[in-house]
Scaffold this motif. Structure first.
Motif, PDB file in Angstrom:
ATOM      1  N   ASP A 201       0.840  -1.210   0.000  1.00  0.00           N
ATOM      2  CA  ASP A 201       0.000   0.000   0.000  1.00  0.00           C
ATOM      3  C   ASP A 201       0.869   1.251   0.000  1.00  0.00           C
ATOM      4  O   ASP A 201       0.623   2.198  -0.749  1.00  0.00           O
ATOM      5  CB  ASP A 201      -0.908   0.030   1.242  1.00  0.00           C
ATOM      6  N   LEU A 202       1.901   1.259   0.845  1.00  0.00           N
ATOM      7  CA  LEU A 202       2.769   2.435   0.941  1.00  0.00           C
ATOM      8  C   LEU A 202       3.499   2.676  -0.373  1.00  0.00           C
ATOM      9  O   LEU A 202       3.653   3.813  -0.808  1.00  0.00           O
ATOM     10  CB  LEU A 202       3.784   2.271   2.079  1.00  0.00           C
ATOM     11  N   ALA A 203       3.962   1.591  -1.001  1.00  0.00           N
ATOM     12  CA  ALA A 203       4.696   1.726  -2.267  1.00  0.00           C
ATOM     13  C   ALA A 203       3.815   2.379  -3.324  1.00  0.00           C
ATOM     14  O   ALA A 203       4.294   3.115  -4.178  1.00  0.00           O
ATOM     15  CB  ALA A 203       5.181   0.362  -2.740  1.00  0.00           C
ATOM     16  N   GLU A 204       2.519   2.126  -3.244  1.00  0.00           N
ATOM     17  CA  GLU A 204       1.585   2.684  -4.226  1.00  0.00           C
ATOM     18  C   GLU A 204       1.219   4.133  -3.900  1.00  0.00           C
ATOM     19  O   GLU A 204       0.930   4.925  -4.791  1.00  0.00           O
ATOM     20  CB  GLU A 204       0.313   1.826  -4.234  1.00  0.00           C
ATOM     21  N   LEU A 205       1.229   4.480  -2.613  1.00  0.00           N
ATOM     22  CA  LEU A 205       0.740   5.791  -2.169  1.00  0.00           C
ATOM     23  C   LEU A 205       1.832   6.846  -2.022  1.00  0.00           C
ATOM     24  O   LEU A 205       1.607   8.017  -2.284  1.00  0.00           O
ATOM     25  CB  LEU A 205       0.086   5.651  -0.793  1.00  0.00           C
ATOM     26  N   CYS A 206       3.000   6.419  -1.525  1.00  0.00           N
ATOM     27  CA  CYS A 206       3.962   7.378  -0.971  1.00  0.00           C
ATOM     28  C   CYS A 206       4.878   8.002  -2.011  1.00  0.00           C
ATOM     29  O   CYS A 206       5.248   7.374  -2.989  1.00  0.00           O
ATOM     30  CB  CYS A 206       4.819   6.694   0.093  1.00  0.00           C
ATOM     31  N   THR A 207       5.255   9.246  -1.734  1.00  0.00           N
ATOM     32  CA  THR A 207       6.294   9.905  -2.518  1.00  0.00           C
ATOM     33  C   THR A 207       7.654   9.695  -1.849  1.00  0.00           C
ATOM     34  O   THR A 207       8.672   9.624  -2.513  1.00  0.00           O
ATOM     35  CB  THR A 207       5.999  11.414  -2.624  1.00  0.00           C
ATOM     36  N   SER A 208       7.649   9.601  -0.512  1.00  0.00           N
ATOM     37  CA  SER A 208       8.889   9.388   0.253  1.00  0.00           C
ATOM     38  C   SER A 208       8.640   8.401   1.390  1.00  0.00           C
ATOM     39  O   SER A 208       7.491   8.199   1.789  1.00  0.00           O
ATOM     40  CB  SER A 208       9.399  10.701   0.854  1.00  0.00           C
ATOM     41  N   VAL A 209       9.737   7.830   1.886  1.00  0.00           N
ATOM     42  CA  VAL A 209       9.622   6.804   2.926  1.00  0.00           C
ATOM     43  C   VAL A 209      10.706   7.021   3.978  1.00  0.00           C
ATOM     44  O   VAL A 209      11.834   7.394   3.656  1.00  0.00           O
ATOM     45  CB  VAL A 209       9.788   5.387   2.288  1.00  0.00           C
ATOM     46  N   GLY A 210      10.328   6.802   5.247  1.00  0.00           N
ATOM     47  CA  GLY A 210      11.301   6.799   6.335  1.00  0.00           C
ATOM     48  C   GLY A 210      11.282   5.432   7.000  1.00  0.00           C
ATOM     49  O   GLY A 210      10.205   4.849   7.177  1.00  0.00           O
ATOM     50  N   GLU A 219      16.727   5.682   7.696  1.00  0.00           N
ATOM     51  CA  GLU A 219      16.676   5.986   6.266  1.00  0.00           C
ATOM     52  C   GLU A 219      15.513   6.924   6.022  1.00  0.00           C
ATOM     53  O   GLU A 219      14.432   6.744   6.585  1.00  0.00           O
ATOM     54  CB  GLU A 219      16.466   4.683   5.481  1.00  0.00           C
ATOM     55  N   SER A 220      15.732   7.959   5.207  1.00  0.00           N
ATOM     56  CA  SER A 220      14.635   8.844   4.813  1.00  0.00           C
ATOM     57  C   SER A 220      14.958   9.376   3.435  1.00  0.00           C
ATOM     58  O   SER A 220      15.960  10.062   3.245  1.00  0.00           O
ATOM     59  CB  SER A 220      14.489   9.995   5.813  1.00  0.00           C
ATOM     60  N   ALA A 221      14.130   8.999   2.467  1.00  0.00           N
ATOM     61  CA  ALA A 221      14.432   9.369   1.083  1.00  0.00           C
ATOM     62  C   ALA A 221      13.164   9.282   0.247  1.00  0.00           C
ATOM     63  O   ALA A 221      12.181   8.671   0.660  1.00  0.00           O
ATOM     64  CB  ALA A 221      15.502   8.432   0.510  1.00  0.00           C
ATOM     65  N   SER A 222      13.225   9.888  -0.936  1.00  0.00           N
ATOM     66  CA  SER A 222      12.102   9.717  -1.863  1.00  0.00           C
ATOM     67  C   SER A 222      12.075   8.252  -2.288  1.00  0.00           C
ATOM     68  O   SER A 222      13.103   7.569  -2.297  1.00  0.00           O
ATOM     69  CB  SER A 222      12.268  10.617  -3.080  1.00  0.00           C
ATOM     70  N   LEU A 223      10.889   7.788  -2.632  1.00  0.00           N
ATOM     71  CA  LEU A 223      10.735   6.395  -3.029  1.00  0.00           C
ATOM     72  C   LEU A 223      11.610   6.087  -4.249  1.00  0.00           C
ATOM     73  O   LEU A 223      12.258   5.039  -4.313  1.00  0.00           O
ATOM     74  CB  LEU A 223       9.257   6.130  -3.340  1.00  0.00           C
ATOM     75  N   ALA A 224      11.664   7.043  -5.186  1.00  0.00           N
ATOM     76  CA  ALA A 224      12.465   6.844  -6.406  1.00  0.00           C
ATOM     77  C   ALA A 224      13.943   6.668  -6.051  1.00  0.00           C
ATOM     78  O   ALA A 224      14.623   5.776  -6.577  1.00  0.00           O
ATOM     79  CB  ALA A 224      12.280   8.030  -7.343  1.00  0.00           C
ATOM     80  N   TYR A 227      14.577   3.239  -4.343  1.00  0.00           N
ATOM     81  CA  TYR A 227      14.643   2.158  -5.339  1.00  0.00           C
ATOM     82  C   TYR A 227      15.973   2.200  -6.098  1.00  0.00           C
ATOM     83  O   TYR A 227      16.584   1.174  -6.355  1.00  0.00           O
ATOM     84  CB  TYR A 227      13.479   2.271  -6.334  1.00  0.00           C
ATOM     85  N   ARG A 228      16.387   3.412  -6.467  1.00  0.00           N
ATOM     86  CA  ARG A 228      17.625   3.551  -7.247  1.00  0.00           C
ATOM     87  C   ARG A 228      18.831   3.041  -6.462  1.00  0.00           C
ATOM     88  O   ARG A 228      19.698   2.362  -6.991  1.00  0.00           O
ATOM     89  CB  ARG A 228      17.815   5.012  -7.649  1.00  0.00           C
ATOM     90  N   ARG A 229      18.871   3.363  -5.181  1.00  0.00           N
ATOM     91  CA  ARG A 229      20.039   2.999  -4.363  1.00  0.00           C
ATOM     92  C   ARG A 229      20.014   1.560  -3.869  1.00  0.00           C
ATOM     93  O   ARG A 229      21.032   0.906  -3.785  1.00  0.00           O
ATOM     94  CB  ARG A 229      20.123   3.922  -3.141  1.00  0.00           C
ATOM     95  N   LEU A 230      18.803   1.089  -3.478  1.00  0.00           N
ATOM     96  CA  LEU A 230      18.757  -0.160  -2.706  1.00  0.00           C
ATOM     97  C   LEU A 230      18.035  -1.316  -3.398  1.00  0.00           C
ATOM     98  O   LEU A 230      18.046  -2.433  -2.900  1.00  0.00           O
ATOM     99  CB  LEU A 230      18.070   0.105  -1.355  1.00  0.00           C
ATOM    100  N   SER A 231      17.394  -1.030  -4.532  1.00  0.00           N
ATOM    101  CA  SER A 231      16.629  -2.092  -5.180  1.00  0.00           C
ATOM    102  C   SER A 231      17.415  -2.686  -6.339  1.00  0.00           C
ATOM    103  O   SER A 231      17.806  -1.973  -7.258  1.00  0.00           O
ATOM    104  CB  SER A 231      15.302  -1.521  -5.685  1.00  0.00           C
TER     105      SER A 231
END
Length: 316
Positions: A201-210, A219-224, A227-231
């Motif tokens: 749900d959060l992945a679909e809703l959020c612009t940023s995540v902590g 960790e606190s960063a934009s979702l994009a 994903y770029r750093r850790l996915s």
């Protein structure tokens, strides 16, 4: 600051006796964001949200909401009126009707007629409970009760919405309805901080995540960016024929970091370190080698996988 901040905390700490629930947190959430707070039970998420809602006094540190210092004393009542807080265990008054319940809270927030009546109709429509307005609360489903709780939280048009585990215990359809309402509120310009264990749900809703661990915001960063750093990039592929030729081709590719054959299928999940161009090149080479592929698509590790990986890193 480049962006206007809806939430800014500096050195925010909460200690209960010898237990530090929130430890030196510097949190920044830009205006208009949907910010997801994730972490295991006991990580400090609820305590952090309670401090942001002025329901809990920080031991040390400062909180700024839209640039204004938030204090628990009487010094800024207007600011507190602009907050909407939905705790994970807020009781509903079962013997009231939906309309009377919302009207009661609208009066607490000093909404005057005719605006009060208009606002009740607006929020009932938003949370899709207009046809239930005369129903007693004890006749509602769990999903409806949760939507009613959200309606009560936004009745006074807050600038910041703080939601603690709002979808826990809801079925997939109720969660989807809740998500749609949150998206509508964000489109209307509201800033939303939401904690949840339902990471899809959060992945679909959020612009940023902590991500919180043991009281720290690790960790606190934009979702994009996350994903770029850790996915890791992955390719899902499957073949109509024998798997061996496909696997031997994969072993020869320097950009294939590893692969896993999915049990009982001809499907392979490949960890791939190349670009989109490299993906296309790999597909070309497999087709050239005569591999009868019937599936080939690039994907990324999801938020849940990133979170679990980070948890293992913290633990090791």
């Amino acid at each position: 600051m480049s962006k206007e901040l809806a939430i800014c905390t500096r050195g925010l700490t909460k200690q209960f006796d010898r237990y530090i629930a929130v430890n030196d947190v510097d949190l920044e959430v830009a205006v208009g964001e949907v910010y997801g707070l994730i972490g295991p039970n006991g990580a400090g998420k609820t305590t952090l949200i309670r401090m942001l809602a002025a329901a809990e006094e920080p031991s040390i540190g400062e909180i700024y909401i839209n640039g204004e210092r938030l204090l628990r004393d009487q010094s800024n009542p207007t600011l507190k009126q602009r907050l909407g807080y939905l705790p994970d265990d807020f009781p509903l008054y079962d013997d009231l009707t939906v309309w009377d319940y919302l009207d009661y809270f609208a009066r607490l927030y000093r909404l005057r007629e005719p605006r009060r009546r208009q606002r009740l109709y607006e929020v009932l429509e938003l949370v899709q409970l207009t046809n239930k307005r005369n129903s007693p609360i004890n006749t509602l489903s769990r999903g409806m009760k949760q939507r009613l709780s959200l309606a009560r939280t936004i009745i006074h048009e807050p600038i910041l919405l703080l939601l603690d585990e709002p979808v826990s215990g809801l079925d997939p359809i109720a969660r989807m309805q809740f998500r749609e309402i949150i998206k509508t509120l964000q489109e209307a310009g509201m800033t939303i901080l939401i904690s949840s264990h339902v990471l899809t749900d959060l992945a679909e809703l959020c612009t940023s995540v902590g991500i919180m661990e043991l009281g720290y915001l690790v960790e606190s960063a934009s979702l994009a960016e996350l994903y770029r750093r850790l996915s890791r990039q992955q390719i899902i592929m499957s073949t109509l024929g024998n798997l061996d030729p496909l696997l031997s081709e994969l072993k020869n590719s320097p950009l294939v970091e590893g692969y896993e054959v999915l049990l009982g299928t001809n499907q392979v999940r490949v960890d791939f370190s190349g670009t989109a161009k490299d993906c296309a090149k790999l597909l070309r080479s497999l087709v050239k080698a005569g591999i009868p592929l019937n599936e080939f698509h690039c994907t990324q590790e999801d938020l849940e996988t990133i979170f679990l990986k980070m948890g293992h890193k913290q633990a090791s």
